[in-house]
Each structure stands twice: as structure tokens, then as C-alpha cells.
Design an enzyme around this catalytic site. Structure first.
Site, PDB file in Angstrom:
ATOM      1  N   LYS A  65       0.809  -1.226   0.000  1.00  0.00           N
ATOM      2  CA  LYS A  65       0.000   0.000   0.000  1.00  0.00           C
ATOM      3  C   LYS A  65       0.841   1.275   0.000  1.00  0.00           C
ATOM      4  O   LYS A  65       0.441   2.275  -0.589  1.00  0.00           O
ATOM      5  CB  LYS A  65      -0.984  -0.023   1.167  1.00  0.00           C
ATOM      6  CG  LYS A  65      -2.086  -1.053   0.931  1.00  0.00           C
ATOM      7  CD  LYS A  65      -3.090  -1.155   2.051  1.00  0.00           C
ATOM      8  CE  LYS A  65      -4.092  -2.245   1.679  1.00  0.00           C
ATOM      9  NZ  LYS A  65      -5.085  -2.474   2.701  1.00  0.00           N
ATOM     10  N   ASP A 102      -9.946   1.848   2.765  1.00  0.00           N
ATOM     11  CA  ASP A 102      -9.890   1.005   3.972  1.00  0.00           C
ATOM     12  C   ASP A 102     -10.587   1.652   5.167  1.00  0.00           C
ATOM     13  O   ASP A 102     -11.312   0.989   5.907  1.00  0.00           O
ATOM     14  CB  ASP A 102      -8.433   0.709   4.363  1.00  0.00           C
ATOM     15  CG  ASP A 102      -7.840  -0.442   3.560  1.00  0.00           C
ATOM     16  OD1 ASP A 102      -8.612  -1.203   2.941  1.00  0.00           O
ATOM     17  OD2 ASP A 102      -6.602  -0.582   3.559  1.00  0.00           O
TER      18      ASP A 102
HETATM   19  P1  NAP Z   1       1.732  -4.643   5.966  1.00  0.00           P
HETATM   20  O1  NAP Z   1       1.827  -3.264   5.428  1.00  0.00           O
HETATM   21  O2  NAP Z   1       2.606  -5.697   5.423  1.00  0.00           O
HETATM   22  O3  NAP Z   1       1.972  -4.525   7.551  1.00  0.00           O
HETATM   23  C1  NAP Z   1       1.999  -5.683   8.340  1.00  0.00           C
HETATM   24  C2  NAP Z   1       1.905  -5.300   9.806  1.00  0.00           C
HETATM   25  O4  NAP Z   1       1.739  -6.496  10.574  1.00  0.00           O
HETATM   26  C3  NAP Z   1       3.174  -4.626  10.341  1.00  0.00           C
HETATM   27  O5  NAP Z   1       2.789  -3.701  11.346  1.00  0.00           O
HETATM   28  C4  NAP Z   1       3.938  -5.799  10.951  1.00  0.00           C
HETATM   29  O6  NAP Z   1       4.814  -5.432  11.982  1.00  0.00           O
HETATM   30  C5  NAP Z   1       2.782  -6.590  11.540  1.00  0.00           C
HETATM   31  N1  NAP Z   1       3.089  -8.017  11.744  1.00  0.00           N
HETATM   32  C6  NAP Z   1       3.334  -8.951  10.801  1.00  0.00           C
HETATM   33  N2  NAP Z   1       3.523 -10.162  11.389  1.00  0.00           N
HETATM   34  C7  NAP Z   1       3.385  -9.969  12.716  1.00  0.00           C
HETATM   35  C8  NAP Z   1       3.451 -10.830  13.856  1.00  0.00           C
HETATM   36  N3  NAP Z   1       3.714 -12.137  13.722  1.00  0.00           N
HETATM   37  N4  NAP Z   1       3.245 -10.303  15.078  1.00  0.00           N
HETATM   38  C9  NAP Z   1       3.001  -8.982  15.225  1.00  0.00           C
HETATM   39  N5  NAP Z   1       2.906  -8.113  14.188  1.00  0.00           N
HETATM   40  C10 NAP Z   1       3.106  -8.605  12.954  1.00  0.00           C
HETATM   41  O7  NAP Z   1       0.232  -5.207   5.831  1.00  0.00           O
HETATM   42  P2  NAP Z   1      -1.120  -4.346   5.818  1.00  0.00           P
HETATM   43  O8  NAP Z   1      -1.431  -3.921   4.444  1.00  0.00           O
HETATM   44  O9  NAP Z   1      -1.013  -3.335   6.892  1.00  0.00           O
HETATM   45  O10 NAP Z   1      -2.217  -5.451   6.217  1.00  0.00           O
HETATM   46  C11 NAP Z   1      -2.312  -5.908   7.549  1.00  0.00           C
HETATM   47  C12 NAP Z   1      -3.435  -6.943   7.650  1.00  0.00           C
HETATM   48  O11 NAP Z   1      -4.693  -6.296   7.504  1.00  0.00           O
HETATM   49  C13 NAP Z   1      -3.372  -8.039   6.600  1.00  0.00           C
HETATM   50  O12 NAP Z   1      -3.693  -9.270   7.225  1.00  0.00           O
HETATM   51  C14 NAP Z   1      -4.445  -7.645   5.619  1.00  0.00           C
HETATM   52  O13 NAP Z   1      -4.994  -8.753   4.936  1.00  0.00           O
HETATM   53  C15 NAP Z   1      -5.466  -7.017   6.557  1.00  0.00           C
HETATM   54  N6  NAP Z   1      -6.354  -6.068   5.888  1.00  0.00           N
HETATM   55  C16 NAP Z   1      -7.680  -6.351   5.820  1.00  0.00           C
HETATM   56  C17 NAP Z   1      -8.545  -5.463   5.223  1.00  0.00           C
HETATM   57  C18 NAP Z   1     -10.010  -5.763   5.174  1.00  0.00           C
HETATM   58  O14 NAP Z   1     -10.723  -5.137   4.390  1.00  0.00           O
HETATM   59  N7  NAP Z   1     -10.516  -6.669   5.998  1.00  0.00           N
HETATM   60  C19 NAP Z   1      -8.076  -4.271   4.677  1.00  0.00           C
HETATM   61  C20 NAP Z   1      -6.712  -3.998   4.782  1.00  0.00           C
HETATM   62  C21 NAP Z   1      -5.855  -4.916   5.380  1.00  0.00           C
HETATM   63  P3  NAP Z   1       6.355  -5.018  11.680  1.00  0.00           P
HETATM   64  O15 NAP Z   1       6.330  -3.552  11.373  1.00  0.00           O
HETATM   65  O16 NAP Z   1       7.040  -5.346  12.948  1.00  0.00           O
HETATM   66  O17 NAP Z   1       6.805  -5.861  10.511  1.00  0.00           O
END
Ligand code: NAP
Length: 268
Positions: A65, A102
Site C-alpha cells: 500500500k 480502507d
Molecule cells: P503490511 O503493510 O505488510 O503490515 C503488516 C503489519 O503487521 C506490520 O505492522 C507488521 O509489523 C505486523 N506483523 C506482521 N507479522 C506480525 C506478527 N507475527 N506479530 C506482530 N505483528 C506482525 O500489511 P497491511 O497492508 O497493513 O495489512 C495488515 C493486515 O490487515 C493483513 O492481514 C491484511 O490482509 C489485513 N487487511 C484487511 C482489510 C479488510 O478489508 N478486511 C483491509 C486492509 C488490510 P512489523 O512492522 O514489525 O513488521
């Protein structure tokens, strides 16, 4: 046939193609919506390929993103100043417009569907990636009592709160987290690997509403963890997914799909 896609890594879990397929059926629009697995560093190439194929637009998901911002000729709507993009609109002029739906998806699901108020409640946001960054300003606009952000990598939580300065907003370490937040929103991607963030049990109380942006057919690991600690009120991000998709559909086609109908169809 109108071509759309969602770009991410991983991408197999995404239910966006089904959702947009059902929206399209409501309006008699013929479209294909594909999932594209994008390798690290491959976003620009993948978007360029979609444009070359004449696609109408695409959604951008984890972890691209922030990178999507650089591909936009102009940022529009809620995405202005946000730094993260989840929807690209490929205009006939050749311009690429970037949006973020979002926050609208999350707030609509929480307030309208789940009847959760945010105002005057203590809120904990877990994660500081693209999804968390996209929802912080909208959560603040709802006037929570406090909005605490915890992230596995603390520096990213500090960076995130600097983007939306507010006396209500603070980055917290594990030790600094409060007890029994009213609303806990997991915006980490831990669930994609079948795990839950490693958090202290004191953050959860019987009345804490626990919301996971991740979604799956069975309860997500974070919601299972919260349930084990007695949190009776829980929801995953499937409702948000449908609402953010509806907002993207409006951008591409100028019409508002019936999201309740799609939720019922997909959950039956
Ligand atoms: P991203 O930019 O890759 O960020 C991932 C985040 O998760 C970072 O803060 C990362 O921390 C953290 N993380 C990853 N593995 C972890 C673990 N084992 N323990 C603790 N923290 C962890 O991803 P994103 O775009 O923000 O998406 C995040 C989630 O939201 C995804 O699962 C996505 O599918 C979901 N989502 C859902 C919707 C919906 O409409 N339902 C919309 C948007 C996103 P670090 O900084 O330490 O790496």
C-alpha cells in the site's frame, strides 16, 4: 469485458474477486477480477502490465500500500495525505488515480454493521503497516478517548503517530499498554501466517470488543486468543472487506452496491 485485479503477496486468501463478482451482478456489469501474486519489488511492473492489458483499475493489498503511492499521478479523496493507497483507477486519459477505501470500510463496518461507537472509548490499534496507517486519521475523527498504537517493530509505531499528531494518539510498548481496552483492532498481518501478535492478556477484558482486519472461514488466531481470555464480543474483517470493496466499486463504476445482500450471500 471489464478487467480488474487485486495485487498482493500473499494473495490466495483474498475473497475480493467473489465480492466484486457479486457487485457486478447487481448492475449487470460484465467483468473479470483476478488475483495477482506480486513478487517483492514487482508492483510497478504488475500495475504496468494491467494498464497495458486495458484494465479499469485494481486493488492493492498487503504489503504494497505504501509503494502504490509512487505509481499515482494524483491522489484523491480520503487518500490525500495518508501515504497509503488501496485502489488504483486507470483513467481513459492514461492517468493513474490513487484512493484509499480502507478507513471507510472499517468505520462503516464498526459503526453501521456492528453498532460499535468509537467516541470516548479507549482504543488499541495493533500494527503499523499499510492498513494501520490508512485507518488512524479516520479513527481519530471519531474522537476516541485514547488511541494507542502497538507494533512489533516499535519504530514504525512511532513513525505512524507522527503522521497524525493528536493528544489522543500515542505509540506504546508492551509494558506501557493499558488494561482492558474498550476496542482492540488488530491491523497486523500475523493472521496470514496463522499466528496472533504476542500481546499481554491484561489488554483484554470481558467487555473489550475485539476486531481483526484479517478474516478467514474459521475464527482468526487473534480472535481465538481474545476469546480464550473471555472477550465475548468479536468480529473479523470480512465486513470491512465488503465495505472497502463497495467504495472501490463506486470509484470505478459510479454506483453503490448493496453490501448487506453480498454479506448474506457470501455467509450463507
Ligand atoms: P503490511 O503493510 O505488510 O503490515 C503488516 C503489519 O503487521 C506490520 O505492522 C507488521 O509489523 C505486523 N506483523 C506482521 N507479522 C506480525 C506478527 N507475527 N506479530 C506482530 N505483528 C506482525 O500489511 P497491511 O497492508 O497493513 O495489512 C495488515 C493486515 O490487515 C493483513 O492481514 C491484511 O490482509 C489485513 N487487511 C484487511 C482489510 C479488510 O478489508 N478486511 C483491509 C486492509 C488490510 P512489523 O512492522 O514489525 O513488521
Amino acid at each position: 469485458m471489464i478487467k480488474l485485479a487485486v495485487l498482493g503477496n500473499p494473495i490466495a486468501h483474498s475473497r475480493s474477486p467473489e465480492i466484486h463478482g457479486l457487485f457486478a451482478r447487481q448492475f449487470g456489469i460484465a467483468l473479470t477480477y483476478q488475483k495477482v501474486l506480486v513478487p517483492e519489488g514487482g508492483l510497478a511492473l504488475a500495475v504496468g502490465e494491467l494498464i497495458r492489458q486495458g484494465a479499469r483499475g485494481c486493488n492493492i493489498t498487503v504489503p504494497f500500500k505504501s509503494q502504490a503511492l509512487a505509481l499515482c499521478d494524483e491522489v484523491k479523496g480520503d487518500a490525500i495525505g495518508l501515504g497509503v493507497i488501496n485502489t488504483l483507477d486507470f483513467a481513459a486519459s492514461g492517468a493513474v488515480y490513487g484512493y484509499n477505501t480502507d478507513a471507510l470500510g472499517l468505520i462503516t463496518d464498526l459503526k453501521d454493521h456492528l453498532q460499535q461507537t468509537i467516541q470516548d472509548r479507549s482504543v488499541l490499534l495493533i500494527g503499523a503497516g499499510g492498513a494501520a496507517q490508512g485507518v488512524v486519521p479516520a479513527l481519530l475523527r471519531e474522537a476516541p478517548k485514547t488511541l494507542h498504537v502497538w507494533n512489533r517493530t516499535p519504530q514504525r509505531a512511532e513513525q505512524l503517530i507522527r503522521l497524525a499528531p493528536s493528544s489522543r494518539l500515542a505509540a506504546k510498548t508492551l509494558e506501557q499498554l493499558d488494561t482492558q481496552y474498550d476496542l482492540i483492532i488488530n491491523a497486523s498481518s500475523a493472521g496470514l501466517n496463522g499466528s496472533a501478535p504476542d500481546l499481554p492478556s491484561r489488554i483484554i477484558g470481558a467487555n473489550s470488543f475485539c476486531y481483526d482486519l484479517s478474516y478467514s472461514d474459521s475464527e482468526t488466531p487473534f480472535l481465538q486468543w481474545a476469546s480464550g481470555l473471555g472477550a465475548a464480543h468479536r468480529a473479523d474483517g470480512f465486513g470491512m472487506l465488503i465495505e472497502q470493496a463497495a467504495a472501490a466499486f463506486r470509484i470505478w463504476f459510479g454506483v453503490s452496491p448493496d453490501t448487506a445482500m453480498v454479506r448474506t450471500e457470501m455467509l450463507s
